[in-house]
Scaffold this motif. Structure first.
Motif, mmCIF file in Angstrom:
data_model
loop_
_atom_site.group_PDB
_atom_site.id
_atom_site.type_symbol
_atom_site.label_atom_id
_atom_site.label_comp_id
_atom_site.label_asym_id
_atom_site.label_seq_id
_atom_site.Cartn_x
_atom_site.Cartn_y
_atom_site.Cartn_z
ATOM 1 N N VAL A 83 0.928 -1.243 -0.080
ATOM 2 C CA VAL A 83 -0.049 0.010 -0.068
ATOM 3 C C VAL A 83 0.942 1.193 -0.291
ATOM 4 O O VAL A 83 1.570 1.458 0.971
ATOM 5 N N TYR A 109 3.928 1.853 5.264
ATOM 6 C CA TYR A 109 3.154 2.058 4.189
ATOM 7 C C TYR A 109 4.273 2.963 3.175
ATOM 8 O O TYR A 109 5.366 3.370 3.647
ATOM 9 N N GLU A 275 -10.195 -2.697 3.633
ATOM 10 C CA GLU A 275 -9.308 -3.778 3.602
ATOM 11 C C GLU A 275 -9.784 -5.281 3.002
ATOM 12 O O GLU A 275 -9.188 -6.018 2.256
ATOM 13 N N LEU A 278 -9.510 -4.862 -0.687
ATOM 14 C CA LEU A 278 -8.110 -4.876 -0.925
ATOM 15 C C LEU A 278 -7.471 -6.380 -0.900
ATOM 16 O O LEU A 278 -7.237 -7.031 -1.931
ATOM 17 N N ASP A 279 -8.162 -7.120 0.146
ATOM 18 C CA ASP A 279 -8.057 -8.555 -0.046
ATOM 19 C C ASP A 279 -8.549 -9.325 -0.963
ATOM 20 O O ASP A 279 -7.817 -10.270 -1.552
ATOM 21 N N TYR A 295 -4.576 3.921 6.075
ATOM 22 C CA TYR A 295 -5.076 3.157 7.078
ATOM 23 C C TYR A 295 -6.450 2.568 6.692
ATOM 24 O O TYR A 295 -6.513 1.604 7.348
ATOM 25 N N LEU A 298 -5.584 -0.635 4.427
ATOM 26 C CA LEU A 298 -4.806 -1.657 5.083
ATOM 27 C C LEU A 298 -4.573 -1.176 6.690
ATOM 28 O O LEU A 298 -3.286 -0.337 6.657
ATOM 29 N N SER A 300 -2.797 -0.411 9.989
ATOM 30 C CA SER A 300 -1.549 -0.646 10.399
ATOM 31 C C SER A 300 -1.666 -1.748 11.432
ATOM 32 O O SER A 300 -2.628 -1.664 12.338
ATOM 33 N N GLU A 301 -0.431 -2.446 11.668
ATOM 34 C CA GLU A 301 -0.346 -3.397 12.727
ATOM 35 C C GLU A 301 0.536 -2.812 13.817
ATOM 36 O O GLU A 301 0.865 -3.599 15.108
#
Length: 305
Positions: A83, A109, A275, A278-279, A295, A298, A300-301
């Motif tokens: 991303v 990113y 998301e 996107l998947d 954000y 995707l 953020s983790e």
């Protein structure tokens, strides 16, 4: 009176027999026990050793340059879906600001700045069409010096958010080069020349994707060993013609991205909503997404608390 112990009358004090002849001595004899030869001292060749040290140092530097940069993030090492944050994530941060790009890398990113040239030729991260408004400028970028540009501030897109600090392209590469993959948008050959020089001088050819719809810019990128993404009308050009022009990727609207995936060129989707979408696109073979709010696309983790 003490008694003396009887001695040995057949021996003198040296243990010789009393009747043994005394040893003969030749006073004129010059014969001596030979002294072992001393080894010749080894010569220390200072210039030779100095040269050897220099050679070893050069070899060490070359080895580091070749093998010591394994941690550099490259296009080939990206894990789909990647991303990229358009203008640093202009829906979240002050567009094309130093803080935006730093936050991009912090949360995983890819910075996707827009590049332009100032009046003194300096390439900067700024959109020539919107910079006057977002930076409160009274004149265009092509009339500014680098000092005037860096003295300005960038208006944030949200209230209660700090203004952004402008940054040059050289400054951005120096700050984050090697830690991420850059996706700069370049619209003219005049900007492409010095911008690509910065990339090649930093050794970041494998860590850059130029976004453009200009064939001349794409060819300049290809000649520099840098990937190029076509951002124009994908329905007006065939994949083969774009590949021959030097392009290695396409920017395609999310609704049509799945249909274009799986070909010779990597597909990056624009306008991805969330998301989940996107998947689905990633499952269809789409390589990544371009978004002003990464954000949403995707999450953020990385925890911030």
């Amino acid at each position: 009176m003490s008694k003396r112990k009887p001695g040995r009358p057949d021996r003198d004090r040296y243990g010789r027999g009393l009747n043994d002849p005394l040893p003969s001595v030749e006073p004129d004899s010059q014969e001596r026990v030979p002294v072992p030869e001393r080894p010749e001292p080894k010569k220390f060749n200072a210039p030779l050793w100095a040269g050897a040290i220099v050679v070893l140092a050069v070899v060490a530097v070359l080895a580091f340059n070749i093998f010591g940069s394994k941690d550099q993030l490259t296009v080939d090492s990206l894990n789909p879906p990647a991303v990229a944050a358009l203008d640093g994530g202009s829906a979240v941060y002050p567009p094309d600001s130093k803080r935006a790009f730093t936050e991009n890398v912090k949360f995983g990113y890819l910075p996707a700045p827009t590049l332009a040239a100032l009046g003194d030729g300096t390439v900067v991260a700024a959109d020539a069409e919107t910079a006057a408004e977002s930076m409160g400028l009274k004149k265009g970028l092509d009339e500014l010096t680098v000092d005037e540009f860096l003295d300005a501030s960038i208006t944030p897109p949200r209230e209660d958010t700090e203004s952004g600090e402008p940054i040059t392209w050289d400054g951005l590469v120096d700050e984050l080069g090697g830690d991420t993959v850059f996706l700069p948008e370049i619209t003219s050959a005049e900007v492409a020349g010095p911008a690509l020089d910065t990339v090649t001088e930093a050794g970041l050819e494998d860590s850059t994707i130029v976004r453009t719809d200009d064939a001349e810019v794409a060819r300049a990128a290809a000649d520099a060993g840098v990937d190029a993404m076509f951002t124009g009308d994908v329905t007006a050009s065939s994949e083969q013609s774009l590949s021959e022009a030097g392009f290695t990727a396409l920017a395609v609207d999310a609704d049509a991205a799945a249909d274009r995936a799986g070909g010779e060129l990597d597909v990056w989707a624009t306008g991805v909503e969330d998301e989940k979408q996107l998947d689905e696109l990633a499952d269809a073979g789409v390589f990544g997404a371009l978004s002003t709010n990464p954000y949403e696309v995707l999450p953020s983790e990385v925890k911030t608390d």
